[in-house]
Design a protein around this motif. Structure first.
Motif, PDB file in Angstrom:
ATOM      1  N   ALA A 290      28.622  -8.120  -0.816  1.00 46.16           N
ATOM      2  CA  ALA A 290      28.108  -7.382  -1.968  1.00 46.16           C
ATOM      3  C   ALA A 290      29.058  -6.261  -2.377  1.00 46.16           C
ATOM      4  CB  ALA A 290      26.725  -6.824  -1.655  1.00 46.16           C
ATOM      5  N   LEU A 291      29.576  -5.525  -1.397  1.00 43.18           N
ATOM      6  CA  LEU A 291      30.488  -4.426  -1.699  1.00 43.18           C
ATOM      7  C   LEU A 291      31.808  -4.932  -2.264  1.00 43.18           C
ATOM      8  CD1 LEU A 291      29.872  -2.106   1.387  1.00 43.18           C
ATOM      9  CD2 LEU A 291      29.066  -1.777  -0.957  1.00 43.18           C
ATOM     10  N   ALA A 292      32.221  -6.101  -1.818  1.00 47.14           N
ATOM     11  CA  ALA A 292      33.465  -6.668  -2.337  1.00 47.14           C
ATOM     12  C   ALA A 292      33.291  -7.168  -3.778  1.00 47.14           C
ATOM     13  CB  ALA A 292      33.928  -7.813  -1.441  1.00 47.14           C
ATOM     14  N   ARG A 293      32.128  -7.742  -4.060  1.00 42.31           N
ATOM     15  CA  ARG A 293      31.920  -8.326  -5.390  1.00 42.31           C
ATOM     16  C   ARG A 293      31.512  -7.275  -6.416  1.00 42.31           C
ATOM     17  NH1 ARG A 293      30.760 -13.719  -7.183  1.00 42.31           N
ATOM     18  NH2 ARG A 293      29.864 -13.658  -9.279  1.00 42.31           N
ATOM     19  N   VAL A 294      30.598  -6.405  -6.051  1.00 40.45           N
ATOM     20  CA  VAL A 294      30.095  -5.392  -6.994  1.00 40.45           C
ATOM     21  C   VAL A 294      30.066  -4.025  -6.288  1.00 40.45           C
ATOM     22  CG1 VAL A 294      28.793  -6.715  -8.701  1.00 40.45           C
ATOM     23  CG2 VAL A 294      27.794  -6.327  -6.468  1.00 40.45           C
ATOM     24  N   PRO A 295      31.202  -3.386  -6.150  1.00 39.35           N
ATOM     25  CA  PRO A 295      31.233  -2.106  -5.439  1.00 39.35           C
ATOM     26  C   PRO A 295      30.432  -1.013  -6.138  1.00 39.35           C
ATOM     27  CG  PRO A 295      33.340  -2.540  -6.525  1.00 39.35           C
ATOM     28  CD  PRO A 295      32.545  -3.803  -6.607  1.00 39.35           C
ATOM     29  N   GLU A 296      30.093  -1.209  -7.392  1.00 35.08           N
ATOM     30  CA  GLU A 296      29.308  -0.214  -8.123  1.00 35.08           C
ATOM     31  C   GLU A 296      27.835  -0.207  -7.700  1.00 35.08           C
ATOM     32  OE1 GLU A 296      32.548  -1.968 -10.749  1.00 35.08           O
ATOM     33  OE2 GLU A 296      30.928  -2.745  -9.482  1.00 35.08           O
TER      34      GLU A 296
END
Length: 499
Positions: A290-296
């Protein structure tokens, strides 16, 4: 002049409502025969525009007013120099009223009328004037055989008002139905032309109001509204001083082991659709992805419902269900969400758990079932849902006091107050996994930006379907994530961020 599918009225009617409208027009001075004449002219013009090099017409006529329209078109084609014959599937002596007058006029004009039989070869353009909007039960013989012959002919087919065998109220094929290349419909758009099986039967749809009095039309009851850019709810433009706190905080809950992608699609969709902040509660093993794909997105690895207490207090909207699973982990998280007094979107396994009676849906939610999920929620079969999609959408909305998005061809949005909207856009390439997760996140983002449930559902469905239509032009292989940037673009086109 007939209008094409992209330039149609908003109002959608039941067959009974169109008959009532027709009766009001006749009562105010327009004869039924004149309306039949106008219908024939509209059909003839549309036919010639669609097949400009054609010169032969085979009309298959039944015994109702549709047959009268067919006989009138035959006269117009004969006068234009076409080779014309009418194949009477019903004995012409059964014709009554205006249809009988049209038959007599065709004979006087020199139209050749033959008794239809399965051995007769169809030629040229085929005009389907067999069965109209009054059909309720399954098609009976000899109409069934005639419809099969039309479909097997390989010839171009135009249907009068509605493809014979298609239910005008539900879009269900009543045993067998004509597969038209062109349908010309009149006075009021029938709801069944846009949902259920209709997409496979109607072909290009054109509409003529037959010069109906606009005031009478405006005063008539309708069944649903067709969504289009002119009547969509809109997000307000943002002030130059806007900040993230003004546009909501969406909390997405889901993604059990093996299903992390579903909730990630929902989170990315919510983020790209304008939510001020987005949080994600999912299995700990999905956090790195999740952090890699959408860090926002703020991601919380969640082991139990107790860990949801703080995120629930911070959120303004909940989206729960994508990848949730039906095991103990998903059930406990769903139970925590159900106890929160927040606007919510329930999708996928949240709906499956709801159908099992494991949890109660809070009032005022948006639920997004596909036909199978809708069937489980109503305790009926999927076939029964598809047999009457409008009734199923209304029943779900009433049962759960929720705004319902019944997905599928001709998606329906039903409100507890009785409103029904329909979106007929989309593309067959959308038949792939993950699109529902994108839709759920989109609905959540619109709710977070201040829309009410029905408006958010309507706008989300339209954006989602039209994004799919745009991306589907590239053909097979559409991925759910392909829709997200296109949804963002469409949203900006429809409601610019700045004035």
């Amino acid at each position: 002049m007939p209008q094409t599918k992209h330039h149609l009225p908003d109002a959608l009617y039941s067959a009974a409502q169109v008959r009532a409208l027709d009766a009001r027009l006749i009562a105010t001075g327009t004869t039924g025969f004149e309306l039949m004449h106008r219908a024939a002219r509209a059909t003839w013009r549309a036919l010639v525009r669609h097949w400009p090099t054609a010169s032969e017409l085979s009309v298959l006529a039944g015994h109702g007013n549709n047959a009268g329209d067919g006989y009138r078109v035959a006269v117009l084609a004969l006068r234009a120099g076409w080779q014309v014959r009418v194949l009477a599937v019903a004995e012409p002596s059964r014709l009554q009223g205006d249809a009988a007058l049209a038959y007599a006029e065709s004979l006087a004009a020199g139209v050749v009328v033959e008794v239809w039989s399965p051995s007769i070869e169809l030629r040229g353009v085929v005009l389907d004037a067999l069965l109209g909007t009054g059909l309720s039960g399954d098609v009976r013989e000899p109409y069934g055989a005639a419809i099969e012959a039309i479909n097997a002919s390989g010839l171009p087919v135009v249907s009068v008002d509605i493809p014979s065998g298609l239910c005008a109220d539900t879009g269900r094929v009543l045993g067998v139905a004509v597969r038209a290349d062109l349908t010309v419909t009149y006075i009021g758009l029938k709801l069944g032309l846009f949902t259920g099986d209709a997409a496979d039967q109607v072909g290009e749809l054109q509409f003529s109001d037959l010069q109906a009095d606009p005031q009478i039309v405006a005063e008539s009851a309708v069944s649903a509204q067709r969504l289009n850019p002119g009547n969509l709810p809109r997000l307000a433009a943002r002030a130059p001083s806007a900040h993230k706190g003004r546009f909501g905080h969406v909390l997405l809950i889901g993604g059990d082991r093996g299903f992390g992608g579903a909730i990630l699609l929902g989170a990315e969709s919510a983020l790209r659709s304008g939510a001020g902040m987005v949080s994600l509660a999912t299995r700990s093993e999905h956090v790195p992805a999740a952090l890699a794909r959408v860090p926002e997105v703020m991601v919380l690895g969640t082991h139990s419902a107790n860990q949801l207490m703080a995120p629930l207090e911070q959120a303004s909207v909940i989206v729960v269900g994508p990848g949730l699973g039906k095991a103990a982990w998903g059930r406990s998280l769903l139970s925590a969400a159900a106890n929160a007094s927040l606007p919510q979107v329930w999708d996928a396994d949240a709906l499956n758990l709801l159908s099992q009676g494991d949890v109660r849906l809070p009032k005022g939610c948006v639920i997004t079932p596909h036909p199978g999920e809708a069937a489980r929620l109503l305790g009926i079969s999927t076939a029964e849902v598809q047999a009457d999609r409008p009734a199923a959408a209304h029943a779900l909305s009433k049962k759960y006091t929720a705004t319902v998005i019944l997905k599928g061809a001709g998606s329906l949005i039903a409100s507890p107050d009785g409103r029904l909207a329909l979106c007929h856009q989309g593309h067959p390439a959308m038949a792939t996994a993950g699109l529902g997760d994108v839709l759920a996140g989109l609905v959540g983002a619109l709710l977070a930006q201040g829309m009410n449930a029905f408006d958010a559902a309507c706008l989300a469905v339209w954006l989602h379907a039209n994004a799919g239509e745009r991306e589907g032009k590239s053909g097979r292989g559409l991925a759910a994530s392909d829709l997200i940037p296109t949804i963002r673009q469409l949203l900006e086109e429809q409601a610019p961020c700045l004035k």
